[in-house]
Design a protein around this motif. Structure first.
Motif, PDB file in Angstrom:
ATOM      1  N   ALA A  99      24.457   4.187  -3.718  1.00  0.00           N
ATOM      2  CA  ALA A  99      25.198   3.270  -2.844  1.00  0.00           C
ATOM      3  C   ALA A  99      25.567   1.993  -3.578  1.00  0.00           C
ATOM      4  O   ALA A  99      26.678   1.470  -3.424  1.00  0.00           O
ATOM      5  CB  ALA A  99      24.380   2.965  -1.593  1.00  0.00           C
ATOM      6  N   VAL A 104      30.034   6.311  -1.249  1.00  0.00           N
ATOM      7  CA  VAL A 104      30.216   6.047   0.179  1.00  0.00           C
ATOM      8  C   VAL A 104      30.179   7.323   1.021  1.00  0.00           C
ATOM      9  O   VAL A 104      30.385   7.269   2.229  1.00  0.00           O
ATOM     10  CB  VAL A 104      31.540   5.302   0.434  1.00  0.00           C
ATOM     11  N   GLY A 105      29.933   8.472   0.394  1.00  0.00           N
ATOM     12  CA  GLY A 105      29.934   9.705   1.164  1.00  0.00           C
ATOM     13  C   GLY A 105      29.348  10.864   0.388  1.00  0.00           C
ATOM     14  O   GLY A 105      29.122  10.788  -0.830  1.00  0.00           O
ATOM     15  N   TRP A 135      27.342   6.200   5.302  1.00  0.00           N
ATOM     16  CA  TRP A 135      28.196   7.071   4.504  1.00  0.00           C
ATOM     17  C   TRP A 135      28.916   8.054   5.431  1.00  0.00           C
ATOM     18  O   TRP A 135      28.571   8.191   6.612  1.00  0.00           O
ATOM     19  CB  TRP A 135      27.378   7.873   3.498  1.00  0.00           C
TER      20      TRP A 135
END
Length: 282
Positions: A99, A104-105, A135
């Motif tokens: 992070a 972000v995912g 996320w």
């Protein structure tokens, strides 16, 4: 460092890959690259086409070894965000480290795989941590299976992103199995769609483009203007011989989007989803 501090957002490419043929590849894979797709090449494509930022997505053939992607994020922290592929038992410490680098995912590439049962306790714990990090979970699967997967995931309270129009078959109508149900779920306001990979829609080039033109207004109506994001899908794995970055930009232009929709696809939608509006340490 290739990049250090904030720059204006002129356009965000929401889906691209970087890799080297020298990397250790996943034992179970559907594709083996015979070339390198480097960060330098990718950033040059962005510059050439007037785009300022990009989102790097872990390719399936690298499995859960995200080290090459994370290295790219370190080199251009302001300009890039990342979407990784993870084991369910990944440590929270590792998630936090990712992070901080701009991840972000997490991507679930389910093409060619047995469908998971997200009711399993290990999945529940995994998604709990993803939700805490704010996320998103990105799904890559044919459209007929997406409604069931989305319904399983929605109770976790996580943002959901669908790859490549939901991978419908452009030779069929927009009423093909799964597509209307996917549109209905889009009305919940909790799902984003990647307007990308038009050339992956199973038809001829003309059929693919015509389907995308029919589908886009329906997607806009269901998902909402700011829940649609555009991606180049560079370097167009398995289609390298016929598709280039310029080709997919031409596909985007051929959709004849309104000025408002184009700005949402390239700036407003991805800026929020991929958190480009958050401050970055410089």
């Amino acid at each position: 460092m290739l990049d250090t501090c904030s720059r204006p957002i002129t356009g965000i490419d929401s889906h691209a890959h970087v890799f080297s043929r020298e990397l250790n590849l996943a034992a179970a894979r559907r594709y083996t690259p015979g070339y390198d797709a480097t960060l330098e090449q990718y950033l040059e494509h962005l510059r050439t086409h007037g785009l300022s930022h990009g989102v790097l997505v872990q390719p399936s053939f690298l499995g859960t070894d995200n080290s090459y992607l994370l290295s790219a994020l370190r080199q251009a922290p302001e300009q890039l965000r990342g979407v990784v592929v993870l084991e369910r038992d990944v440590s929270r410490c590792m998630l936090n480290d990712m992070a901080r680098l701009g991840v972000v995912g997490v991507r679930l590439n389910l093409m060619g795989k047995a469908l998971p049962d997200f009711r399993d306790a290990a999945w529940k714990e995994f998604f709990r941590q993803i939700a805490e990090l704010d996320w998103h979970v990105e799904l890559h699967r044919q459209v007929e299976d997406l409604p069931g997967l989305l319904r399983q995931l929605m109770p976790f309270g996580i943002k959901l992103v669908i790859d490549h129009f939901g991978r419908p078959d452009a030779r069929l109508s927009v009423d093909q199995p799964g597509f209307p149900q996917m549109l209905e779920l889009g009305l919940t306001g909790r799902i984003w769609m990647k307007v990308s990979g038009i050339y992956r829609l199973a038809g001829t080039p003309q059929q693919n483009l015509e389907f995308a033109r029919r589908a886009l207004p329906l997607l806009e109506q269901s998902f909402g203007l700011h829940h649609l994001v555009w991606g180049s899908d560079w370097p167009h794995t398995q289609h390298e011989d016929s598709i280039s970055f310029g080709t997919v930009v031409e596909h985007l232009q051929a959709l004849e989007c309104s000025t408002q929709l184009m700005r949402s696809l390239l700036v407003e939608g991805p800026r929020e989803l991929f958190r480009f509006d958050l401050p970055v340490s410089c």
